[in-house]
Write a protein that holds these residues in place. Sequence first.
Motif, short mmCIF file in Angstrom:
data_model
loop_
_atom_site.label_atom_id
_atom_site.label_comp_id
_atom_site.label_asym_id
_atom_site.label_seq_id
_atom_site.Cartn_x
_atom_site.Cartn_y
_atom_site.Cartn_z
N VAL A 156 19.45 15.18 -17.45
CA VAL A 156 18.58 14.35 -16.81
C VAL A 156 18.89 12.99 -17.28
CG1 VAL A 156 16.41 13.22 -16.27
CG2 VAL A 156 16.76 15.88 -16.05
N MET A 157 18.82 13.03 -18.73
CA MET A 157 19.38 11.54 -19.52
C MET A 157 20.45 11.13 -18.82
SD MET A 157 17.81 12.41 -23.39
CE MET A 157 18.60 11.21 -23.91
N VAL A 161 21.06 7.54 -16.69
CA VAL A 161 21.53 6.15 -17.18
C VAL A 161 23.06 6.11 -16.57
CG1 VAL A 161 22.90 5.50 -19.44
CG2 VAL A 161 20.79 6.57 -19.71
N HIS A 162 23.76 7.02 -16.42
CA HIS A 162 25.16 6.74 -15.79
C HIS A 162 25.34 6.84 -14.49
CE1 HIS A 162 26.86 6.83 -19.87
NE2 HIS A 162 26.17 7.97 -20.36
N GLU A 167 16.87 2.85 -16.88
CA GLU A 167 16.93 2.53 -18.62
C GLU A 167 16.80 3.85 -19.28
OE1 GLU A 167 13.59 0.38 -21.63
OE2 GLU A 167 13.26 0.16 -19.58
N LEU A 168 17.46 3.97 -20.53
CA LEU A 168 17.55 5.19 -21.18
C LEU A 168 16.10 5.73 -21.58
CD1 LEU A 168 18.84 7.71 -22.61
CD2 LEU A 168 19.25 6.00 -24.46
#
Length: 409
Positions: A156-157, A161-162, A167-168
């Motif tokens: 999910v992170m 982000v990518h 925002e992280l």
Amino acid sequence: MSDKTYDKVKRDFLLELDYISRIGQKIFIYPFIDRSRISLICFRIICFLTFVTALQLCTTLYVTALTTSNRFELINIAPNLGVVLVTFVKFFKIHLSRTQYKEIFEHYENEFWTGVTESSLKIISQYTRITKCVTRFLFYYCIPLIVVVNSFPRLVMFYEVHIAKKELQYLLPFDGWYPFDKIKWYYLIYLWETCMTILIIVIAGVTNSIHVAYTSFVCLELKVMGYNIENLVSSENVTNIVRRNDVIKTHAGINKLLRKIIKRHQLLAGMSCRFSTVLGDSMLLTYFFGSIFIGLTLFTATVEDNMYRSVRYFFMCCSLVIDCFYQCMIGQVIRDHSENLARSIYFADWPYADRNTKINLIILMVRTQKPFQYTAKGFLSMNLDTFSAICSHSFQLFNLIRQVYEKNK
């Protein structure tokens, strides 16, 4: 009886029994008694780590309740705490009740085979295959579950982000409380929570496999017992009785076999009752937590805007439903097999039996009116009716919270 067939069926059964011991060794439970010093040390380490995780989640719940007005945060923590507590109780209860577990193991390793006949080998083979499929599923199901639970936060992170260009946000498997900066020590914390998640899932998978296998073995013996009762008065016995050939000897043989069945039923009744007492604590917690947390996680999954949490709550809700169903199902299965003994007595050729045999059959039938069952510390029976009640209570709680939420929105 064909020695080759008997040896094959027995070997397959004992291999399945040995599988239970081998997976128990992975969490230092088996041998249930006379464990080595190293095994006991490792067992205590696991207990300590599980207890620390439960304590950490309790602290997280307390701190969150004091520092935030967002009740979603509490719902996020409480189910995790419930799962850890139930798992710890199951694990530690096996240690406390290791004599009973060892008794069941030795019974099916030795005593059970004294009453096995050629006609019952097919039943044993069938139940061995069923037990093998279920226990393998419960154990190897842990692998994809571990991968999904521990990798999902990182996936999910990466997505946010990518791909989504957001925002992280640092995500964790169960996001416990720590007395230091989570971001600074993120990877160390992630490693800790990953290890504890693996430990909890493996303990749950192994203990569930042991309980399912033992329940299946009891049901197997009840099935064999019912088959022997139905064939208590064989066609050859009926022919001898009708033609008055060796009548006394025939009735004596029938009575001898019936006494063995009654003794075996008494032994099995005591063994299953003690096993039910062992399972009582975890089943009571399952009923209590299941009725509450299924409704809470389902509610949160439907109202949470955050994609990660919404999906996480949904799968947690599914996991809770599966765990409740499993514990209720094994209670239903053992009850059904126990009640079927009364039907087996009815279908036996008892009209051709003598007076003593008929009296003993009536006594056995009266005993079967109180079926074997698993209970939550004696408060309620664990069966499919109980599972239905858990789902009903959870849905009522879900509707209640949903209505309150809509009014205060």
